[in-house]
Every structure is written in structure tokens, then in C-alpha cells.
Design an enzyme around this catalytic site. Structure first.
Site, PDB file in Angstrom:
ATOM      1  N   PRO A  43       0.832  -1.212   0.000  1.00  0.00           N
ATOM      2  CA  PRO A  43       0.000   0.000   0.000  1.00  0.00           C
ATOM      3  C   PRO A  43       0.861   1.256   0.000  1.00  0.00           C
ATOM      4  O   PRO A  43       1.834   1.355   0.755  1.00  0.00           O
ATOM      5  CB  PRO A  43      -0.786  -0.113   1.316  1.00  0.00           C
ATOM      6  CG  PRO A  43      -0.015  -1.060   2.172  1.00  0.00           C
ATOM      7  CD  PRO A  43       0.750  -1.959   1.258  1.00  0.00           C
ATOM      8  N   GLN A  98      -6.716  -2.199   3.096  1.00  0.00           N
ATOM      9  CA  GLN A  98      -5.964  -2.019   4.342  1.00  0.00           C
ATOM     10  C   GLN A  98      -6.724  -1.083   5.270  1.00  0.00           C
ATOM     11  O   GLN A  98      -7.050   0.048   4.892  1.00  0.00           O
ATOM     12  CB  GLN A  98      -4.569  -1.455   4.089  1.00  0.00           C
ATOM     13  CG  GLN A  98      -3.761  -1.530   5.382  1.00  0.00           C
ATOM     14  CD  GLN A  98      -2.416  -0.840   5.314  1.00  0.00           C
ATOM     15  OE1 GLN A  98      -2.349   0.351   5.057  1.00  0.00           O
ATOM     16  NE2 GLN A  98      -1.358  -1.585   5.573  1.00  0.00           N
ATOM     17  N   CYS A 128       2.266   2.112  10.250  1.00  0.00           N
ATOM     18  CA  CYS A 128       2.295   3.533   9.899  1.00  0.00           C
ATOM     19  C   CYS A 128       2.839   4.359  11.063  1.00  0.00           C
ATOM     20  O   CYS A 128       2.287   4.334  12.160  1.00  0.00           O
ATOM     21  CB  CYS A 128       0.887   4.001   9.545  1.00  0.00           C
ATOM     22  SG  CYS A 128       0.827   5.772   9.320  1.00  0.00           S
ATOM     23  N   ASN A 228       9.294  -7.120   2.944  1.00  0.00           N
ATOM     24  CA  ASN A 228       9.073  -5.853   2.235  1.00  0.00           C
ATOM     25  C   ASN A 228      10.163  -4.845   2.590  1.00  0.00           C
ATOM     26  O   ASN A 228      10.665  -4.832   3.699  1.00  0.00           O
ATOM     27  CB  ASN A 228       7.678  -5.310   2.632  1.00  0.00           C
ATOM     28  CG  ASN A 228       7.475  -3.843   2.265  1.00  0.00           C
ATOM     29  OD1 ASN A 228       7.290  -2.999   3.139  1.00  0.00           O
ATOM     30  ND2 ASN A 228       7.508  -3.525   0.994  1.00  0.00           N
ATOM     31  N   GLY A 229      10.470  -4.024   1.613  1.00  0.00           N
ATOM     32  CA  GLY A 229      11.372  -2.900   1.845  1.00  0.00           C
ATOM     33  C   GLY A 229      12.480  -2.829   0.827  1.00  0.00           C
ATOM     34  O   GLY A 229      13.282  -3.764   0.696  1.00  0.00           O
ATOM     35  N   ASP A 230      12.478  -1.736   0.048  1.00  0.00           N
ATOM     36  CA  ASP A 230      13.588  -1.424  -0.873  1.00  0.00           C
ATOM     37  C   ASP A 230      13.796  -2.445  -1.987  1.00  0.00           C
ATOM     38  O   ASP A 230      14.903  -2.506  -2.538  1.00  0.00           O
ATOM     39  CB  ASP A 230      14.904  -1.248  -0.103  1.00  0.00           C
ATOM     40  CG  ASP A 230      14.935   0.034   0.694  1.00  0.00           C
ATOM     41  OD1 ASP A 230      13.929   0.754   0.708  1.00  0.00           O
ATOM     42  OD2 ASP A 230      15.979   0.316   1.305  1.00  0.00           O
ATOM     43  N   GLY A 252       6.624  -1.839  -3.110  1.00  0.00           N
ATOM     44  CA  GLY A 252       5.920  -0.561  -3.195  1.00  0.00           C
ATOM     45  C   GLY A 252       6.568   0.344  -4.212  1.00  0.00           C
ATOM     46  O   GLY A 252       6.231   0.344  -5.397  1.00  0.00           O
ATOM     47  N   ARG A 253       7.569   1.122  -3.750  1.00  0.00           N
ATOM     48  CA  ARG A 253       8.165   2.136  -4.627  1.00  0.00           C
ATOM     49  C   ARG A 253       8.839   1.538  -5.850  1.00  0.00           C
ATOM     50  O   ARG A 253       8.930   2.183  -6.899  1.00  0.00           O
ATOM     51  CB  ARG A 253       9.135   3.003  -3.807  1.00  0.00           C
ATOM     52  CG  ARG A 253       8.399   3.876  -2.797  1.00  0.00           C
ATOM     53  CD  ARG A 253       9.332   4.462  -1.770  1.00  0.00           C
ATOM     54  NE  ARG A 253       9.929   3.410  -0.938  1.00  0.00           N
ATOM     55  CZ  ARG A 253      10.914   3.603  -0.083  1.00  0.00           C
ATOM     56  NH1 ARG A 253      11.425   4.808   0.059  1.00  0.00           N
ATOM     57  NH2 ARG A 253      11.383   2.599   0.633  1.00  0.00           N
TER      58      ARG A 253
END
Ligand SMILES: Cc1cc2nc3c(=O)[nH]c(=O)nc-3n(C[C@H](O)[C@H](O)[C@H](O)COP(=O)(O)O)c2cc1C
Length: 392
Positions: A43, A98, A128, A228-230, A252-253
Site C-alpha cells: 500500500p 488495508q 504507519c 518488504n522494503g527497498d 511498493g516504490r
């Protein structure tokens, strides 16, 4: 045994443990929800709306996508903005919504409502770090109060038949790495999977994603953990699988940089061959489709306004793009966008060689997931797009 990863390749079945390699599992089950891919779209508030999800889905490799986070109470109050956040259609399946919130009854009732309208699964935001969300006991604040959080999740899991998942960070800060304990507690109350962004709340988006930290969560539970992450490349996804033992990865990104990242990752994990980078023309085509859908869903003026922050993400892989970036952030209509794009395509020709490719010196440098870079070369962080939130 509640949770299983199903694979047609029996050698990959792992009925008793979820640690180890499973990245080429072709079918992934989230509770009773069979999925065709173990790659997920993370998300991204302000971005992961219906137009973006459809645009990414069309390029393949993705099955379950998710909405931005939505306030459970706003949904129950039938707030039009919250309803816009869950707008979907039949091509946008399977879909997770979510939710954030800290009032157990509200979270339960919002989950029941989402189930009643055909949503495939519910994800709970526990990661968050934004003050507005944490102050009311939602987001990362849920990672500190294990008993309260477990009780809230139990109420949701017992109320609905669709899977309930949680997305969290590793913990509040380095002194409070609570994700393994929290994941275990949530497993005990029947959660279907956890998504772990391998950073603490305190880290925000700086520093490298902690793969060993994600691995600790994988080792603490016997249900799917999604890392998740990078992850900005298929190689990054593979390393996430290998180093953490996670059952799936969420991106994500990286989907901004490369909207084909899901299909490319599927291909790379299956064959070991890295698909070629998409061409400029392909990227332009996808960007145009994305804007068309933004206009369909949000109307021309608002859709264009929202696209002002999206277009510069596409242009990051165009090579020199100042001329485009400066103008696209003021668009108000599709015609204006096409005029800007046409002018830009002409302007960009000066950077091309005889075969129409960018000259070597103008090519954007290859993408490397930050956790794959040697420590000496590590960047602080991959950029965080501007949006309704500054830090997540
Ligand atoms: C602009 C932005 C908005 C985000 N919105 C959400 C959100 O609504 N819910 C959530 O759980 N995480 C949110 N995140 C965190 C991402 O889902 C993800 O965990 C994080 O960006 C790391 O993954 P990535 O490096 O693949 O982007 C957001 C991140 C960014 C940059």
C-alpha cells in the site's frame, strides 16, 4: 495446520514450516484464499488507487493488490473519501483493503462490511509511523501493545471468513523489536499472514532494510511472512526470499521505477534470466494508460492534479527529463499532458544515438536494491514520494 503454501511442484511444498526457499511457489494460499502469485503490491497512500492497480495488474506477475490505508470508522460512517479509496471493479481482483483504527468493534464491523461487498482479504495497518495515526492507537502504536492488538485482531478474524493479515515494521525502535512476538501472538488468534517492512518506526525510511530482522519473524511463526522494503529489482526480490526465508515479497516504490517489476521477477525466479529493461516507448505507453484511468476514475481535473506527483516517477527512468518534470507538475487536462509529452519527446532526441537509444552518458544508472549495495556505496534511502504522508 491452518496455512499452507500450495505448489504444483511437490518438491517445493513445505507443510510444516515456512522457512526456507519457496520463491518459485506458483500458487500461494492466504488462509482460504488461493493466489496465483506470491508477489504483492504494497500500500502506498495517495498512489495505490484503482488506476494504479489496474495499470500494474495489466503488466502481469501480480495477483493480490491492496488499497491505500483506510480509516475503519470513516468507512462505517460512509464517508465519501473513504469510499473513493476502496473503489474497485471486476478487473481489480483479488483485492485487499488495508484498514487502520484502534477500536475493536469498528475494525470488526468495517471488516464485515468489506467482506459483504466482495473484498478478498483485509490487511491491518500496524506499521504507519505518522503521528495522526499512532496518536489514536493505530499504525505502529499497535506494535507496542501486544495484548490489546491480539484482542482486536481476534475479534476481526472471528467475525469474517476472508483472510485477515497485518502489515508491520520490525518494531518501534532498535530497543523494541517486537515483530517476532507480535507475529506469534497474531498467529495464535488466527491471522493468515504478516507483511514485514524491515525497518523500525524510528528509522522511517532511512538506513538499510534489515533482512536478518525479517528472518527472525519468519523463524518465529509457522504461517506465511511476506518480506518488504527497498525491493527495486528482481535480484532484490530473490535476495529477500533467500536471506529471509519469507514466503512472499511485497513491493511498493519499486513498482514506480519499474511497473513491470512483478512480471520480471516471476520470469527471473523461474528462469534465472533477467528480462530486458522496458523501452522508453513502453514506459510512455503505460504512463498514458495510467493517466487515462486516473481521468476515468477521478475526472479530468482531479485526475490530472493527482497525476502531477505520479508522472515524475515514470520520468526517473527516461534519462534527462527536466523539461518534462518542470511542466508536468502543473497539468490540468489530458490535452495539456499530451502537449507536454510531445514537446518532451522532441527535446529528448538530442540525447539519442543513431539507433534511437539514449547515448551511454545519459542512461539512468542501473537500479540496485539498497540492501544489495556494498556498505561503502549505500545511499541513505530510496526517495519517498510526496503525498498525504511524508514518512511511513
Ligand atoms: C508514499 C507512501 C505511502 C505509504 N502508504 C502506506 C499505507 O497506506 N499503508 C502501509 O501499510 N504502508 C504504507 N507505506 C509503506 C509501504 O507500504 C512500504 O512498506 C514501504 O514503502 C517499504 O517498501 P518499498 O521500499 O517497496 O516502497 C507507504 C510508503 C510510502 C512511500
Amino acid at each position: 495446520m491452518r496455512y499452507r503454501i500450495h505448489s504444483r511442484d511437490t518438491a517445493l511444498e513445505r507443510p510444516s514450516s515456512f522457512t526456507g526457499l519457496c520463491y518459485n511457489a506458483r500458487v500461494f494460499a492466504l488462509g482460504n484464499l488461493q493466489l496465483k502469485s506470491n508477489l504483492f503490491l504494497s500500500p502506498l497512500a495517495g498512489y495505490t488507487n484503482l488506476p494504479f492497480r489496474l495499470t500494474i495488474r495489466e503488466l502481469g506477475g501480480l495477483d493480490l493488490a491492496t488499497t491505500d490505508l483506510v480509516n475503519a470508522r470513516s468507512l462505517l460512517e460512509k464517508n465519501p473519501k473513504a469510499f473513493k479509496l476502496i473503489e474497485t471493479n471486476t478487473e481489480d481482483r483479488p483485492l485487499a483493503v488495508q484498514l487502520f483504527g484502534s477500536v475493536p468493534e469498528e475494525m470488526r464491523d468495517a471488516a464485515l462490511f468489506l467482506e459483504s461487498i466482495g473484498i478478498s482479504s483485509i490487511d491491518i495497518n500496524m506499521g504507519c509511523p505518522v503521528r495522526k495515526v499512532c496518536r489514536v492507537g493505530g499504525g505502529s502504536a499497535m506494535m507496542i501493545e501486544l495484548d490489546k492488538t491480539s484482542a482486536l485482531v481476534k475479534g476481526m478474524v472471528e467475525a469474517v471468513r476472508i483472510p485477515v493479515t497485518a502489515k508491520m515494521r520490525l518494531g518501534w525502535d532498535d530497543q523494541n523489536i517486537t515483530a517476532p512476538d507480535l507475529a506469534r501472538a497474531l498467529q495464535d488468534v488466527g491471522i493468515a499472514a504478516v507483511f514485514i517492512h524491515g525497518r523500525t518506526r524510528e528509522q522511517g525510511f532511512s538506513g538499510t532494510v534489515n533482512l536478518a530482522g525479517i528472518r527472525k519473524v519468519v523463524e518465529a511463526v509457522n504461517m506465511p511472512v511476506v518480506g518488504n522494503g527497498d525491493i527495486t529489482t528482481p535480484e532484490g526480490a530473490k535476495m529477500m526470499f533467500e536471506e529471509t526465508g519469507c514466503a512472499g515479497v511485497s513491493i511498493g516504490r519499486g513498482a514506480f521505477y519499474n511497473p513491470w517489476i512483478f512480471s520480471h521477477t516471476v520470469e527471473y525466479l523461474r528462469t534465472g534470466d533477467l528480462p530486458a529493461e522496458p523501452s522508453f516507448e513502453q514506459r510512455i505507453q503505460v504512463m498514458r494508460r495510467h493517466l487515462d484511468r486516473m481521468i476515468e476514475v477521478f475526472g479530468e481535473e482531479h485526475g490530472c492534479r493527482m497525476f502531477r506527483k505520479v508522472a515524475p516517477w515514470y520520468s526517473k527512468r527516461f534519462g534527462p527529463a527536466n523539461a518534462f518534470n518542470k511542466r508536468v507538475v502543473t497539468i490540468t487536462s489530458r490535452a495539456e499532458f499530451h502537449e507536454i509529452l510531445g514537446n518532451y519527446i522532441q527535446w529528448r532526441e538530442q540525447f539519442l544515438n543513431e539507433t534511437g537509444e539514449l547515448k551511454d552518458q545519459y542512461r539512468p544508472s542501473p537500479l540496485v536494491s539498497s540492501f544489495m549495495e556494498p556498505a561503502s556505496a549505500r545511499r541513505e534511502a530510496i526517495p519517498v514520494p510526496k503525498g498525504p504522508v511524508d514518512v511511513w
